[in-house]
Design an enzyme around this catalytic site. Structure first.
Site, short mmCIF file in Angstrom:
data_model
loop_
_atom_site.label_atom_id
_atom_site.label_comp_id
_atom_site.label_asym_id
_atom_site.label_seq_id
_atom_site.Cartn_x
_atom_site.Cartn_y
_atom_site.Cartn_z
N LYS A 1 69.36 -33.53 12.03
CA LYS A 1 70.51 -33.70 12.92
C LYS A 1 72.13 -33.38 12.45
O LYS A 1 72.93 -32.86 13.19
CB LYS A 1 70.59 -35.04 13.11
CG LYS A 1 69.54 -35.99 13.94
CD LYS A 1 69.91 -37.25 14.66
CE LYS A 1 68.83 -37.59 15.55
NZ LYS A 1 68.82 -38.85 16.08
N LYS B 1 60.81 -32.02 19.66
CA LYS B 1 60.60 -33.28 20.25
C LYS B 1 61.47 -33.17 21.38
O LYS B 1 62.58 -32.78 21.52
CB LYS B 1 60.60 -34.43 19.29
CG LYS B 1 61.94 -34.69 18.97
CD LYS B 1 61.93 -36.15 18.44
CE LYS B 1 63.43 -36.80 18.34
NZ LYS B 1 63.46 -38.20 18.21
N LYS C 1 67.13 -37.12 23.65
CA LYS C 1 68.33 -37.18 24.63
C LYS C 1 69.18 -36.43 24.34
O LYS C 1 69.95 -36.16 25.28
CB LYS C 1 68.72 -38.96 24.27
CG LYS C 1 67.94 -40.02 24.53
CD LYS C 1 68.81 -41.36 24.10
CE LYS C 1 67.81 -42.37 23.59
NZ LYS C 1 68.14 -42.57 22.25
N1 AQP Z 1 59.99 -37.38 21.70
C1 AQP Z 1 59.58 -38.38 21.64
N2 AQP Z 1 58.14 -38.52 21.36
C2 AQP Z 1 57.55 -40.01 20.99
N3 AQP Z 1 58.58 -41.10 20.75
C3 AQP Z 1 59.98 -40.73 20.72
N4 AQP Z 1 61.07 -41.53 20.38
C4 AQP Z 1 62.24 -40.70 20.45
N5 AQP Z 1 61.95 -39.51 21.00
C5 AQP Z 1 60.48 -39.43 20.89
C6 AQP Z 1 60.89 -42.72 20.14
O1 AQP Z 1 61.79 -43.57 20.81
C7 AQP Z 1 62.09 -44.67 19.96
C8 AQP Z 1 63.78 -44.68 20.15
O2 AQP Z 1 64.26 -43.63 19.59
P1 AQP Z 1 65.81 -43.38 19.57
O3 AQP Z 1 66.35 -43.18 20.79
O4 AQP Z 1 66.28 -44.47 18.76
O5 AQP Z 1 66.17 -42.31 18.52
P2 AQP Z 1 65.64 -41.04 18.46
O6 AQP Z 1 64.02 -40.88 17.89
O7 AQP Z 1 66.60 -40.04 17.51
O8 AQP Z 1 65.57 -40.35 19.93
P3 AQP Z 1 66.31 -39.08 20.63
O9 AQP Z 1 65.82 -39.30 21.94
O10 AQP Z 1 65.84 -38.11 19.92
O11 AQP Z 1 67.70 -39.52 20.62
P4 AQP Z 1 69.02 -38.90 19.94
O12 AQP Z 1 68.96 -37.36 20.78
O13 AQP Z 1 70.23 -39.53 20.46
O14 AQP Z 1 68.59 -38.64 18.69
C9 AQP Z 1 62.03 -44.37 18.58
O15 AQP Z 1 60.64 -45.26 18.01
C10 AQP Z 1 61.51 -42.91 18.67
O16 AQP Z 1 60.39 -42.81 17.52
#
Ligand code: AQP
Length: 334
Positions: free
Chosen positions: A114, A198, A201
């Site tokens: 990040k 992965k 968002k």
């Molecule tokens: N691609 C993914 N596959 C499986 N699980 C996922 N999670 C996120 N992306 C995937 C799981 O969703 C839960 C919430 O995640 P989060 O939104 O708190 O944070 P993150 O993992 O950082 O998700 P994003 O979408 O990648 O958000 P941004 O872009 O804001 O950093 C967690 O349990 C995560 O494992």
């Protein structure tokens, strides 16, 4: 809250929730709610470790609650609240900042991803984010944490912090060592544009993900445009694994159709990717479109969503304050 097992998990209100959040976390949240006491938190303090537009953040918090409800979380069974409303999270995070080691944090791969190439410019919050995550879990003495595979390393750190606290203050078993609950088949849903990244968002291209609010038309278009190749679908896992984008589509298909990877490969081998994509789009539209419609319906009544957060905050705060009292005592704070 009289059962011993306790589930805690959080979701960042950083934008539209997507298929990765749904398969990696939310579906699991809903099934766990049937068996255990559960606390589900909209982790707004985690979100601000990267800049968030304040109005957008407020909307995203409510939208995350709407997504929780639309996928089947029931506020009379599970505690649903936002992290910043319970001040115990930040108080315990400070205590844990003093327990956690710099060496441990510097091994966290999510920070490296990040923060990008210019780490000097990343916020201090982004660096110590895993300590706040440990505080979120330990504040409630949660025993189980449903997460996607991307959070496994942070969960291991939470366990290390819990163990060090228990050792430092000579209170064996004070904090339970939280166990990750990671879905077996689709623990990491990958981007539709790059099978090595992965689904996320914050990824710039909206075509990289299926948002829970996408219309049938959008889902169809995104799957149709998903990266694949002109070869036929292989008949064995070894060959499939050499094609990360195809593997991702097949994994999603097998999860949504509740079929094994082997069965799906039997059904699909020798066919064109267009065939798989058509069938996958149909399945996804069936599963995701009703969720998106429900999210939009729930968002019309914001005061209802706010009242769920308020009631959840009151319940969460009671548990948090009770535990904090004991934590302060252990540490020697008056
Ligand atoms: N691609 C993914 N596959 C499986 N699980 C996922 N999670 C996120 N992306 C995937 C799981 O969703 C839960 C919430 O995640 P989060 O939104 O708190 O944070 P993150 O993992 O950082 O998700 P994003 O979408 O990648 O958000 P941004 O872009 O804001 O950093 C967690 O349990 C995560 O494992």
């Amino acid at each position: 809250m009289n059962k011993k097992k306790l589930v805690f998990s959080g979701v960042q209100p950083t934008g539209n929730l997507h298929l990765g959040n749904y398969l990696g976390a939310l579906k699991n949240f809903v099934s766990l709610q049937k068996e255990m006491d559960c606390i589900y938190c909209v982790v707004d303090l985690h979100a601000i470790t990267t800049f968030q537009n304040p109005n957008q953040l407020r909307n995203n918090v409510l939208e995350t609650v709407a997504s929780f409800l639309a996928t089947g979380l029931n506020p009379s069974k599970s505690i649903i609240f936002n992290q910043s409303a319970v001040s115990g999270h930040t108080e315990l995070a400070w205590i844990l900042n003093c327990i956690s080691r710099i060496g441990w944090l510097s091994r966290m791969t999510q920070f490296k991803d990040k923060a990008g190439s210019d780490k000097e410019k990343a916020s201090v919050g982004l660096y110590i984010y895993p300590n706040l995550m440990a505080a979120d879990i330990l504040l409630y003495k949660a025993t189980h944490v449903p997460v996607g595979a991307d959070q496994k390393q942070h969960l291991e750190l939470s366990r290390d912090i819990a163990q060090k606290f228990n050792n430092d203050f000579n209170c064996k078993d004070f904090f339970p060592l939280p166990e990750p609950l990671i879905p077996k088949n689709v623990s990491r849903v990958m981007s539709l544009r790059d099978g090595n990244k992965k689904m996320s968002k914050s990824e710039e291209s909206d075509y990289s993900r299926i948002n829970l609010k996408d219309s049938a038309d959008e889902i169809y278009k995104k799957i149709k445009k998903a990266k694949s190749d002109s070869d036929q679908i292989p008949d064995n896992l070894k060959d499939l694994e050499k094609k990360p984008e195809a593997l991702n589509l097949i994994n999603i298909y097998s999860e949504i159709s509740k079929s094994t990877l082997e069965k799906v490969l039997n059904e699909m081998s020798g066919k064109e990717y267009a065939f798989l994509k058509r069938k996958l789009a149909e399945l996804l539209i069936n599963e995701i479109e009703p969720v998106g419609k429900e999210i939009k319906k729930l968002l019309v009544d914001k005061s209802h969503l706010e009242s769920i957060l308020k009631k959840g905050k009151e319940k969460a705060n009671i548990i948090a304050e009770e535990n904090l009292k004991n934590i302060r005592e252990k540490v020697g704070l008056i």
